[in-house]
Enzyme design. Structure first.
Site: not given
Lengths: 215, 414, 168
Positions: B208, B212, B235-236, B279
């Site tokens: 923040h 972005s 959108k998320d 894994e």
């Protein structure tokens, strides 16, 4: 830029599938039966023929009733033991060590503990033969200490067909023992996926409408 | 009524102003693609892992005599225990898928570059915490693979100079992986996700501060930002829906995909399974470890292969902003790197014999070579691109006095 | 920056958004159920519902305590006098016929947890006294002095032999 994605997809696919074709042993692929009568026959085979040396310690007699086997059949199988008793091996571990040199593994998870799952169990049961040196052995697990319990190596064709049926039932039962909640899980899965598809479509429509406000 | 309560709180706590500033009105580049959904997804997976983990912990027993049985108890007898377990085991793999895609996005678009270096490094910290949590969690079922995987990896600390042996014993609390190890791994596995939670907060604070990045790599003008809500919340959530469908297909229909067959056998300290495999999400690093014949060298190479990402902001010396969008050579390097990691993953799954050995060594060499060559290639590429002629969007940027973008998003050109 | 374009604006909250939110919230609520349910007793705990109790060797007037579902159960072999006394009275706060509380008069089977707050009453010369707050129960397990509100619970049981019962 589609080509790189295709290439990456192919590469990823090959990486994922390669371990699957890494097993050198050829297994006979079976489709596990979910039919109750097959599972019943399998339960009978396993309880009467395998519990002599192997345990099914995560199974209780009560659970056989939950599978759908009739109470009288369950009572016959448990032969006086409590309903809540686990299906333990009839052979104590030290005796087994003396007789076989190894404690026969518990079979509760055998259908999951081998690559190939139920197909492995099926192929193993039918894989007994007498090798070139005249010693009984198993194609799927060479050097096994387990005797040819179904009598496969001396069976003729007609008998072998019957043994294949028994092995399929036993493998199906053991697959159920390894994953008793499988049916419930898949059922729930259908509803969950259906719900999620509906919700995702709605979410997509909301997203489109929200973004339409731009410009 | 609700408004009055909120007003009362607002007089005493910056609730509304915080939510407005950091969420609702938070300026976000309007051109973010779906590759930017994965941070939110990672947060969701973390919350689900913590929730399922806590409820599993109500039934799990961290004792070597009870652990395996307690998992069977959960799978067979606890109400919806099978669901909790499969959500948690599938979620662990899902977490790594999401994080690796999130990292790939950052590398592709150059989002690690100034002023986002701290964002990148806090992310790296998160990756390390996640890897540690996953490693410790994998011991808990106390299966054959759990035990021997832990035995092998804790053995690596023997490479510590001078005090290697003591370090290994100290880590394990015993001479071999045992009850002491299991108990402490359970305690720490419960703890680490909460450390991750804290580190996520720090990561978001860093985000923040610089805002972005975006697919073009060029900082947008303030007018080209849009409020996070409702655009990116919508959108998320849509992305979350798609994710959940794929996730639930695995949980309900393919749940044993990520559970090694050998882990259905209780741990046997006297017998190693014929083929020890970590894994999948550790496979590339495992391959790098085995590629170096010397134990100490292998450990150093493996550690370096994870830590080396930290230098990305410094070794990328191009003045062309962003990542692969305007830089075709960088783009090729990126794809080559991904392909190389996939090859390493494949090698990690193979027994260390035959052609897998030289393949792994070549792939390891290429892996590090990429990092070593980037400083030169990035500079050469810039020269080549400028000689060729830059696209208009970049041209304007270079006509400004300081081409090296030091501004935050929203403080860019016109 | 697009102006004031938020979903908090009530007029813009259209049907699609409302419907989606409702569907989503319903799913989230449903998703909580497995977590809540997992805290309920598991299958094996629920099936530990029956206990066999051997009645042989209990002398007249003696009480034996057995465990059933993790709880103490008092099994008392009552003397003729005790039976007569209990049948003559109706108890205390929670009147109940003694005959309704036993299957065979000489055998009293009650859960040994005080109905006040769950302490285990101690056996006296006759009846039981709860040490926590002083509740008193008679030889039929009926409360004669509070603060306990109800008589001691009679669990489900059946005689599988003259000297054997199965509780639960």
């Amino acid at each position: 830029m589609k080509a790189p994605w295709k290439a990456m997809g192919l590469l990823l696919l090959s990486v994922v599938t390669i371990p699957a074709w890494a097993t050198e042993i050829r297994l006979e692929k079976i489709r596990v039966s979910a039919d109750l009568s097959a599972l019943e026959r399998g339960a009978e085979t396993v309880v009467t023929m395998c519990l002599g040396c192997h345990g099914l310690k995560y199974m209780k007699y009560r659970d056989l009733g939950k599978l759908g086997i009739a109470q009288d059949k369950v009572d016959a199988l448990r032969a006086g033991q409590a309903l809540d008793a686990p299906l333990l091996s009839q052979m104590p571990a030290d005796v087994a060590l003396q007789s076989f040199g190894i404690v026969p593994p518990d079979l509760s998870l055998i259908a999951k503990a081998r690559a190939g799952g139920a197909s492995y169990v099926y192929s193993f049961l039918l894989g007994f033969h007498v090798n070139a040196q005249g010693i009984p052995d198993n194609r799927v697990f060479p050097g096994t200490k387990m005797p040819d319990i179904l009598g496969v190596s001396s069976a003729d064709d007609a008998q072998r067909a019957e043994l294949q049926g028994r092995a399929l039932d036993a493998a199906s039962f053991l697959a159920w023992v390894a994953d008793p909640r499988a049916e419930e899980r898949r059922n729930m899965g259908k509803y969950v996926i259906a719900y999620l598809v509906v919700l995702t479509v709605l979410l997509y429509l909301v997203k489109r409408r929200v973004w339409a406000r731009l410009k | 009524m609700l408004n009055k309560t909120i007003a009362w709180i607002d007089q005493r706590f910056p609730l509304t102003s915080f939510v407005k500033h950091e969420l609702t009105e938070y300026p976000t580049p309007r051109n973010l693609s779906y590759w930017w959904n994965f941070g939110f997804l990672a947060g969701f997976v973390l919350v689900l892992q913590i929730a399922t983990g806590i409820f599993l912990a109500m039934h799990y027993k961290a004792d070597i005599n009870l652990a395996f049985d307690s998992i069977q108890h959960i799978m067979r007898e606890v109400n919806y225990g099978w669901l909790l377990r499969y959500l948690h085991s599938t979620g662990a793999s899902a977490f790594f898928v999401v994080i690796y895609v999130h990292m790939a996005r950052t590398l592709y678009y150059g989002s690690y570059r100034a002023p986002r270096e701290l964002l990148w490094w806090t992310g790296q910290m998160l990756l390390l915490l996640l890897m540690a949590s996953a490693f410790m969690g994998y011991l808990l079922p106390w299966g054959q693979m759990s035990y021997w995987g832990a035995q092998v990896i804790t053995n690596l600390f023997r490479a510590t100079p001078f005090i290697g042996d003591q370090v290994v014993i100290w880590l394990r609390g015993d001479f071999a992986v045992g009850d002491a190890t299991l108990t402490r791994f359970f305690a720490l596995h419960y703890l680490f996700p909460f450390l991750i939670l804290g580190a996520v907060v720090i990561h978001l604070v860093a985000l923040h501060t610089v805002k972005s990045s975006n697919p073009s790599g060029i900082n947008l003008a303030a007018k080209d930002n849009i409020p996070f809500h409702p655009y990116f919340t919508a959108k998320d959530f849509f992305g979350l829906g798609v994710y959940l469908i794929v996730f639930c297909v695995f949980v309900f229909f393919l749940p044993d995909t990520f559970i090694e067959p050998a882990n259905n056998i209780p741990a046997n300290p006297m017998q190693t399974p014929p083929h020890i495999v970590p894994e999948w999400y550790f496979l590339p690093f495992y391959a790098i470890l085995r590629a170096i014949p010397d134990m100490f060298g292998g450990v150093v190479a493996m550690a370096l292969s994870i830590l080396i990402f930290a230098v990305m902001p410094f070794i990328d010396r191009s003045n062309i902003p962003g990542g692969a969008r305007y830089r075709p050579v960088y783009r090729i390097m990126f794809y080559a790197f991904i392909a190389d990691v996939l090859v390493l993953g494949y090698v990690g799954a193979q027994p260390p014999t035959g052609f897998a050995v030289p393949l792994g060594q070549v792939a390891t060499f290429i892996y590090f070579a990429m990092f070593l060559l980037l400083p030169f290639i990035s500079k050469k590429e810039e020269q080549w691109l400028r000689a060729r002629g830059l696209p208009p969007a970049l041209q304007e940027l270079f006509e400004q006095r300081s081409p090296r973008q030091k501004w935050n998003n929203g403080e860019g050109g016109k | 920056m697009a102006d004031g374009d938020t979903l908090n604006d009530p007029e813009r909250r259209d049907f699609l958004t409302k419907a989606t939110t409702a569907v989503g919230v319903a799913g989230a609520a449903a998703a909580c159920w497995p977590f809540v349910s997992s805290m309920n007793p598991s299958v094996d705990v629920l099936t530990k519902a029956t206990t066999e109790a051997d009645l042989s060797g209990i002398a007249a007037g003696e009480v034996r305590t057995v465990s059933w579902q993790g709880k103490p159960v008092f099994i008392m072999r009552r003397t003729e006098q005790q039976i007569a006394a209990m049948q003559a009275s109706k108890g205390g706060f929670d009147p109940e016929d003694d005959q309704k509380r036993v299957q065979q008069p000489q055998w009293l089977v009650v859960v040994g947890l005080c109905t006040h707050l769950g302490c285990v009453p101690t056996r006296g010369d006759s009846g039981w006294l709860c040490p926590c707050h002083g509740s008193v129960y008679d030889d039929s397990g009926r409360v004669t002095r509070g603060p306990a509100p109800k008589n001691l619970e009679v669990p489900p049981y059946q005689f599988v032999a003259a000297d054997k019962i199965v509780i639960g």
